[in-house]
Enzyme design. Structure first.
Site, mmCIF file in Angstrom:
data_model
loop_
_atom_site.group_PDB
_atom_site.id
_atom_site.type_symbol
_atom_site.label_atom_id
_atom_site.label_comp_id
_atom_site.label_asym_id
_atom_site.label_seq_id
_atom_site.Cartn_x
_atom_site.Cartn_y
_atom_site.Cartn_z
ATOM 1 N N SER A 127 -10.797 -6.670 -2.011
ATOM 2 C CA SER A 127 -11.939 -5.835 -2.398
ATOM 3 C C SER A 127 -12.759 -6.579 -3.440
ATOM 4 O O SER A 127 -12.197 -7.083 -4.422
ATOM 5 C CB SER A 127 -11.471 -4.506 -2.985
ATOM 6 N N PHE A 172 -14.170 33.943 11.782
ATOM 7 C CA PHE A 172 -13.077 33.752 12.747
ATOM 8 C C PHE A 172 -11.792 33.375 12.027
ATOM 9 O O PHE A 172 -11.783 32.454 11.195
ATOM 10 C CB PHE A 172 -13.461 32.685 13.781
ATOM 11 N N GLN A 173 -10.728 34.063 12.367
ATOM 12 C CA GLN A 173 -9.467 33.858 11.636
ATOM 13 C C GLN A 173 -8.953 32.420 11.731
ATOM 14 O O GLN A 173 -8.383 31.898 10.790
ATOM 15 C CB GLN A 173 -8.399 34.828 12.133
ATOM 16 N N GLU A 180 -3.028 -0.213 -1.750
ATOM 17 C CA GLU A 180 -2.116 -0.016 -2.891
ATOM 18 C C GLU A 180 -0.738 0.464 -2.450
ATOM 19 O O GLU A 180 -0.085 1.258 -3.109
ATOM 20 C CB GLU A 180 -2.762 0.993 -3.868
ATOM 21 N N GLY A 181 -0.289 -0.045 -1.296
ATOM 22 C CA GLY A 181 1.007 0.361 -0.728
ATOM 23 C C GLY A 181 0.770 1.382 0.373
ATOM 24 O O GLY A 181 0.195 2.443 0.117
ATOM 25 N N ALA A 223 1.397 4.260 3.405
ATOM 26 C CA ALA A 223 2.117 5.544 3.373
ATOM 27 C C ALA A 223 3.612 5.311 3.606
ATOM 28 O O ALA A 223 4.459 5.931 2.951
ATOM 29 C CB ALA A 223 1.538 6.482 4.429
HETATM 30 C C1 LIG Z 1 -10.110 -1.316 2.502
HETATM 31 C C2 LIG Z 1 -8.970 -2.163 2.025
HETATM 32 C C3 LIG Z 1 -9.030 -2.736 0.762
HETATM 33 C C4 LIG Z 1 -7.998 -3.579 0.332
HETATM 34 N N1 LIG Z 1 -8.120 -4.207 -0.878
HETATM 35 C C5 LIG Z 1 -7.180 -5.110 -1.252
HETATM 36 C C6 LIG Z 1 -7.326 -5.859 -2.471
HETATM 37 O O1 LIG Z 1 -8.296 -5.677 -3.212
HETATM 38 N N2 LIG Z 1 -6.386 -6.785 -2.784
HETATM 39 C C7 LIG Z 1 -5.309 -7.019 -1.981
HETATM 40 O O2 LIG Z 1 -4.515 -7.878 -2.318
HETATM 41 N N3 LIG Z 1 -5.137 -6.323 -0.824
HETATM 42 C C8 LIG Z 1 -6.049 -5.377 -0.445
HETATM 43 N N4 LIG Z 1 -5.899 -4.681 0.726
HETATM 44 C C9 LIG Z 1 -4.768 -4.972 1.590
HETATM 45 C C10 LIG Z 1 -3.708 -3.902 1.541
HETATM 46 O O3 LIG Z 1 -3.075 -3.890 0.305
HETATM 47 C C11 LIG Z 1 -2.747 -4.177 2.706
HETATM 48 O O4 LIG Z 1 -3.469 -3.937 3.894
HETATM 49 C C12 LIG Z 1 -1.495 -3.303 2.630
HETATM 50 O O5 LIG Z 1 -0.675 -3.685 1.560
HETATM 51 C C13 LIG Z 1 -0.681 -3.395 3.923
HETATM 52 O O6 LIG Z 1 -0.453 -4.716 4.269
HETATM 53 P P1 LIG Z 1 -0.765 -5.194 5.771
HETATM 54 O O7 LIG Z 1 -2.154 -4.788 6.115
HETATM 55 O O8 LIG Z 1 -0.432 -6.627 5.885
HETATM 56 O O9 LIG Z 1 0.185 -4.330 6.678
HETATM 57 P P2 LIG Z 1 1.725 -4.644 7.003
HETATM 58 O O10 LIG Z 1 2.490 -4.825 5.752
HETATM 59 O O11 LIG Z 1 1.780 -5.710 8.023
HETATM 60 O O12 LIG Z 1 2.157 -3.272 7.654
HETATM 61 C C14 LIG Z 1 1.870 -2.919 9.019
HETATM 62 C C15 LIG Z 1 2.568 -1.595 9.289
HETATM 63 O O13 LIG Z 1 3.995 -1.751 9.123
HETATM 64 C C16 LIG Z 1 4.476 -0.833 8.174
HETATM 65 N N5 LIG Z 1 5.550 -1.445 7.390
HETATM 66 C C17 LIG Z 1 5.566 -2.656 6.768
HETATM 67 N N6 LIG Z 1 6.720 -2.840 6.130
HETATM 68 C C18 LIG Z 1 7.459 -1.729 6.324
HETATM 69 C C19 LIG Z 1 8.762 -1.304 5.929
HETATM 70 N N7 LIG Z 1 9.548 -2.073 5.174
HETATM 71 N N8 LIG Z 1 9.181 -0.081 6.334
HETATM 72 C C20 LIG Z 1 8.398 0.708 7.092
HETATM 73 N N9 LIG Z 1 7.172 0.370 7.523
HETATM 74 C C21 LIG Z 1 6.709 -0.831 7.129
HETATM 75 C C22 LIG Z 1 3.290 -0.489 7.290
HETATM 76 O O14 LIG Z 1 3.451 0.772 6.655
HETATM 77 C C23 LIG Z 1 2.152 -0.482 8.311
HETATM 78 O O15 LIG Z 1 2.138 0.753 8.961
HETATM 79 C C24 LIG Z 1 -6.891 -3.804 1.163
HETATM 80 C C25 LIG Z 1 -6.799 -3.181 2.409
HETATM 81 C C26 LIG Z 1 -7.829 -2.372 2.840
HETATM 82 C C27 LIG Z 1 -7.728 -1.749 4.211
#
Ligand SMILES: Cc1cc2nc3c(=O)[nH]c(=O)nc-3n(C[C@H](O)[C@H](O)[C@H](O)COP(=O)(O)OP(=O)(O)OC[C@H]3O[C@@H](n4cnc5c(N)ncnc54)[C@H](O)[C@@H]3O)c2cc1C
Length: 393
Positions: free
Chosen positions: A154, A273-274, A358-359, A361
């Site tokens: 970002s 509407f309910q 930020e992590g 769900a």
């Molecule tokens: C709009 C936006 C802004 C962002 N800004 C920043 C930023 O400023 N700086 C920065 O460094 N990053 C940034 N990010 C990146 C963001 O932090 C990552 O996208 C996020 O941490 C997830 O990493 P990934 O996309 O590689 O997904 P992955 O880690 O590859 O995950 C893919 C899927 O697998 C699941 N998964 C992964 N590991 C596990 C586990 N152990 N158990 C269960 N499920 C798991 C995840 O929940 C997800 O559903 C941004 C992302 C977005 C979309």
């Protein structure tokens, strides 16, 4: 528990609300980065709630920060993302972990928005798994040398200062991580903006670092202590993110109530509407529950009490509430929910970020479940870093 906001926090809320309605709302449809709005937010002290006066802050605290984020997000969730960068994950991390020269050089400039920051965790092969970071940080004696690639950053293309997380030995996983403040105005720093679904007031970039340098005084925490720095930064960032999700959920509720009070079908306002009432009630309950969770986490932080678990619960719940509320708001708008004329389609696009940034769900659920099951305690002492702003005064 007393749920009333203090006079000071209520005043910050009012300032943020007025700014959002007067300055942000008229231009929100542009969906673009607006440097002038970010500067105004800095001048108004909106980024400075958790900082002492000597760093350009107001010392109003984390609850005030949460309330301000909620108000901005209620109008423009994308602009709320700036709070992670200009308040929490960059300057607050420098305040907690930086050397005196680094604190003096960077914090006030970021909090007042004179300069822009970014936080570089994510990489092509390291998202949820930060210990997989491959960017190399080498100790060259009188400086650090950094090489690697970052994604999803970002404000990456706008930032003057970045906190870059890298490793001196990838084989060590989290024990090899280091965090360093990098000034982006140097030849090896290059960026490319990435198009995305929503959150467009905050651009995203891929970054390449080729022989980028940082002075030794820019190391945050210990050499090899970058993972701990990252965990505390993410905890603080989750206060901004969960507050943003809450503000967006509230905006969805506001829009749904407005529409249900205007739209007539079968010779009645649809609010009669309910099934529509049931949807509105569900949204109200989600928004209020999210608000109490978010404010509890921020309040714990103000009390210098551990809050890692509580902010994970808040971030998970508020993120889900935002996505659900956006879907329900679209449903109440019928076909108009799909129209680019109404704000709800933007809420829907913006809401998905709150299940990722930020992590994810899933990562929040892992943290919460591991704590509940006794597998790994979330509020461990090493993650409890006191709010230093009071000590600094
Ligand atoms: C709009 C936006 C802004 C962002 N800004 C920043 C930023 O400023 N700086 C920065 O460094 N990053 C940034 N990010 C990146 C963001 O932090 C990552 O996208 C996020 O941490 C997830 O990493 P990934 O996309 O590689 O997904 P992955 O880690 O590859 O995950 C893919 C899927 O697998 C699941 N998964 C992964 N590991 C596990 C586990 N152990 N158990 C269960 N499920 C798991 C995840 O929940 C997800 O559903 C941004 C992302 C977005 C979309």
């Amino acid at each position: 528990m007393n749920f009333d906001l203090s006079e000071e926090t209520a005043a910050m809320q009012e300032t943020a609300r007025r700014f959002a309605l007067r300055e942000v709302a008229p231009r929100v449809k542009e969906e673009s980065f607006k440097r002038d709005l970010v500067s105004q937010m800095g001048e108004l002290g909106l980024f400075g709630c958790a900082f002492p006066a000597r760093y350009g802050g107001t010392g109003a605290g984390f609850l005030a920060h949460a309330v301000v984020c909620e108000e901005i997000s209620r109008v423009d969730s994308g602009l709320r993302s700036l709070f992670n960068i200009q308040a929490m994950t960059v300057p607050y991390t420098i305040m907690e972990w930086g050397t005196e020269p680094a604190k003096g050089k960077y914090i006030q400039a970021l909090v007042t928005a004179e300069k822009l920051g970014c936080t570089c965790f994510s990489e092509p092969n390291a998202g949820s798994d930060l210990a997989a970071i491959e960017t190399r940080i080498e100790d060259k004696g009188d400086h650090y040398l950094i090489n690697g690639a970052k994604t999803w950053i970002s404000n990456g293309s706008m930032a003057d200062f970045a906190i870059v997380y890298g490793t001196f030995d990838p084989g060590l996983r989290h024990k090899g991580l280091c965090a360093v403040v990098v000034e982006t105005d140097q030849p090896g720093w290059s960026t490319r903006e990435t198009p995305k679904l929503g959150d467009k007031s905050s651009p995203i970039a891929e970054i390449t670092l080729e022989d980028v340098r940082a002075p030794k005084e820019n190391l945050l925490g210990q050499w090899g202590g970058g993972f701990t720095v990252a965990m505390t930064a993410l905890d603080r960032g989750r206060i901004s993110v969960s507050s943003g999700a809450l503000g967006l959920a509230q905006a969805c509720l506001d829009a749904a109530v407005l529409y249900a009070n205007q739209r007539v079908q079968f010779d009645k306002l649809i609010r009669e509407f309910q099934l529509v009432k049931g949807t509105i009630a569900e949204m109200v309950a989600q928004v209020e529950a999210a608000r109490y969770l978010v404010r509890r986490a921020a309040w714990l932080n103000d009390q210098d009490r551990p809050f890692t678990r509580e902010v994970a619960v808040a971030k998970y719940f508020a993120g889900e509430a935002a996505v659900k509320a956006a879907g329900m708001a679209m449903e109440i708008h019928g076909g108009m929910g799909y129209s680019l004329e109404m704000p709800v389609e933007r809420y829907y696009r913006d809401s998905k970020l709150y299940q990722v940034g930020e992590g994810t769900a899933n990562i929040m659920r892992l943290l919460i479940a591991d704590d509940a099951l006794g597998i790994k305690k979330a509020n461990r002492p090493r993650l409890h870093v006191p709010s230093q702003f009071r000590d600094l005064e």
